[in-house]
Design an enzyme around this catalytic site. Structure first.
Site, PDB file in Angstrom:
ATOM      1  N   GLU A   1       0.848  -1.205   0.000  1.00  0.00           N
ATOM      2  CA  GLU A   1       0.000   0.000   0.000  1.00  0.00           C
ATOM      3  C   GLU A   1       0.884   1.255   0.000  1.00  0.00           C
ATOM      4  OE1 GLU A   1      -2.443   0.810   3.611  1.00  0.00           O
ATOM      5  OE2 GLU A   1      -1.573   2.759   3.169  1.00  0.00           O
ATOM      6  N   HIS A   2       1.932   1.258   0.803  1.00  0.00           N
ATOM      7  CA  HIS A   2       2.863   2.398   0.795  1.00  0.00           C
ATOM      8  C   HIS A   2       3.537   2.548  -0.566  1.00  0.00           C
ATOM      9  CE1 HIS A   2       3.513   3.724   5.147  1.00  0.00           C
ATOM     10  NE2 HIS A   2       2.521   2.859   5.206  1.00  0.00           N
TER      11      HIS A   2
END
Length: 457
Positions: free
Chosen positions: A74-75
């Site tokens: 996600e990052h």
């Protein structure tokens, strides 16, 4: 607990029979040839639009040794593509006058932007681009994994209550992947590589494992056309087989003690509980949802009235239950004892309140107030474009159809006092209980780390 809205669905069901390609009236839904579902809810009260892209992939899909990879990816989704540079995604959303972020759960990973309605096409182009063209650069990964590890230190390792919850959860679940923390064990993060993140992306990020939810001042036919334009060319691929991961039946109480620098002790009690699988036939999840409202839904609810104000055995007592999930459910009660009272005093007081419901049930006035409280929460949710998109997205993430949202609210309102008492007797039993206790240590032993910027998710 249950994500719901108040939109009637009867007309939608009629339209579904007549129009199989594009089904259900507001919200409207279509499915692209590559398997991507697009759900649009028109709400013209403000000239804004929310786009959410939900991937059916969360920490429960990870394997031992790679915990946290869903959140790390996600990052990395903000680290650019061949056409959008690292960090450029956020800048473009901000330049459009919007805001964006992302979140990872046990069951899903989701990304959103809230923008002026005329900027929606640009946002759809950006999300479509990173759905299949993400750069997972080794240098960018080396920097971002440090951000994630620092996030873990700040949110869990240096947070005694969070550490207690993590340890309690790991004891409550022994086989199911819910035993692993969403952010991952530190050792797994230390040994994670860019190749791990890339493999996760290549395996799970594809249109046939995602759905797009758009709410706001939009026309659904125009949004469907935009979806075809931007997402339609992305290729689908076969998904890995997801094997059943059932948790064996718990056969006795489990207890966990955690030592950590803290000012006060803390208690968490977690019981195995059902989750909603069949909106029409299931009864117990609705009863448990109403039970939580009776115990802790407002200032005059039982826990606050009896344990905090009258008996002064607790500084605070809270209850949490989410009956919508891909995996098994839990009902949690957390609390902090008052000065001069012990953890044992607090646990006994909580048990006494539970026993009172098991023996005497709830009063008509309590049930009426709990119903009104839950109904008000659902109505207030409609005030937010973001809230409406979240409701649809979370319902789908739990493998429940958004068309059942209205029915869930109806079923909740039908819960009786007898249903609540029966649920309390059935699920508040020691055989399925896990108890966690925070044993506070002197604060002088607490590690002090300077906060580092970088984590925004």
């Amino acid at each position: 607990m249950l994500p719901r809205s108040l939109r009637p669905v009867a007309l939608a069901l009629i339209l579904a029979a007549a129009a199989p390609a594009t089904v259900f009236a507001n919200p409207f839904e279509t499915t692209l040839k590559n398997g991507l579902r697009v759900i649009v809810k028109e709400d013209r009260r403000a000239p804004t639009a929310v786009q959410m892209v939900w991937y059916r992939i969360g920490s429960m899909d990870e394997v031992d040794g790679q915990s946290g990879v869903a959140h790390v990816l996600e990052h990395m989704m903000f680290k650019g593509t061949p056409s959008v540079g690292p960090g450029e995604f956020n800048k473009r959303v901000a330049a459009a006058g919007g805001r964006d972020n992302a979140f990872t759960s046990r069951d899903y990973t989701a990304y959103f932007q809230q923008v002026p309605k005329e900027k929606l096409p640009e946002m759809m182009a950006l999300e479509a681009d990173r759905m299949r063209h993400l750069n997972v650069d080794a240098q960018e990964f080396a920097q971002e994994i440090k951000v994630v590890m620092e996030e873990r230190r700040m949110r869990t390792d240096d947070n005694p209550q969070a550490k207690l919850f993590e340890q309690m959860n790991a004891a409550a679940f022994q086989a199911h992947p819910y035993r692993r923390p969403i952010i991952g064990w530190m050792n797994d993060l230390e040994n994670m590589t860019a190749a791990d993140a890339k493999a996760w992306y290549d395996t799970w990020y594809m249109p046939n494992n995602a759905y797009v939810v758009i709410t706001g001042d939009v026309d659904h036919q125009a949004v469907f056309a935009l979806a075809e334009q931007h997402y339609g060319a992305l290729e689908s691929r076969p998904l890995p087989l997801r094997r059943p991961q059932s948790e064996p039946a718990q056969e006795g109480i489990r207890r966990v003690s955690v030592k950590a620098p803290a000012e006060l002790p803390a208690l968490i009690m977690g019981w195995k509980a059902p989750v909603l699988r069949d909106i029409e036939r299931d009864r117990d999840p609705y009863a448990l949802d109403m039970l939580t409202a009776v115990l802790d839904g407002h200032d005059a609810a039982r826990f606050n009235k009896k344990l905090v104000r009258e008996d002064k055995v607790a500084l605070s007592v809270d209850i949490g239950y989410d009956g919508s999930a891909r995996g098994p459910g839990m009902l949690y009660i957390t609390g902090t004892p008052s000065e001069g009272r012990s953890i044992a005093d607090l646990e006994a007081a909580i048990r006494s309140e539970i026993a009172r419901i098991q023996k005497d049930g709830v009063s008509p006035a309590e049930l009426k107030r709990a119903r009104a409280q839950l109904l008000a929460q659902q109505i207030y949710k409609k005030d937010s474009m973001f809230g409406q998109a979240m409701e649809i997205g979370q319902t789908e993430a739990a493998n429940l159809p958004w068309q059942g949202i209205e029915k869930m609210l109806e079923k909740l309102q039908q819960v009786s006092a007898e249903d609540i008492q029966a649920a309390a007797r059935k699920y508040f039993i020691d055989d399925t209980l896990t108890v966690g206790v925070l044993d506070p240590q002197p604060l002088a032993q607490a590690p002090r780390r300077p906060a580092k910027p970088g984590s925004r998710h």
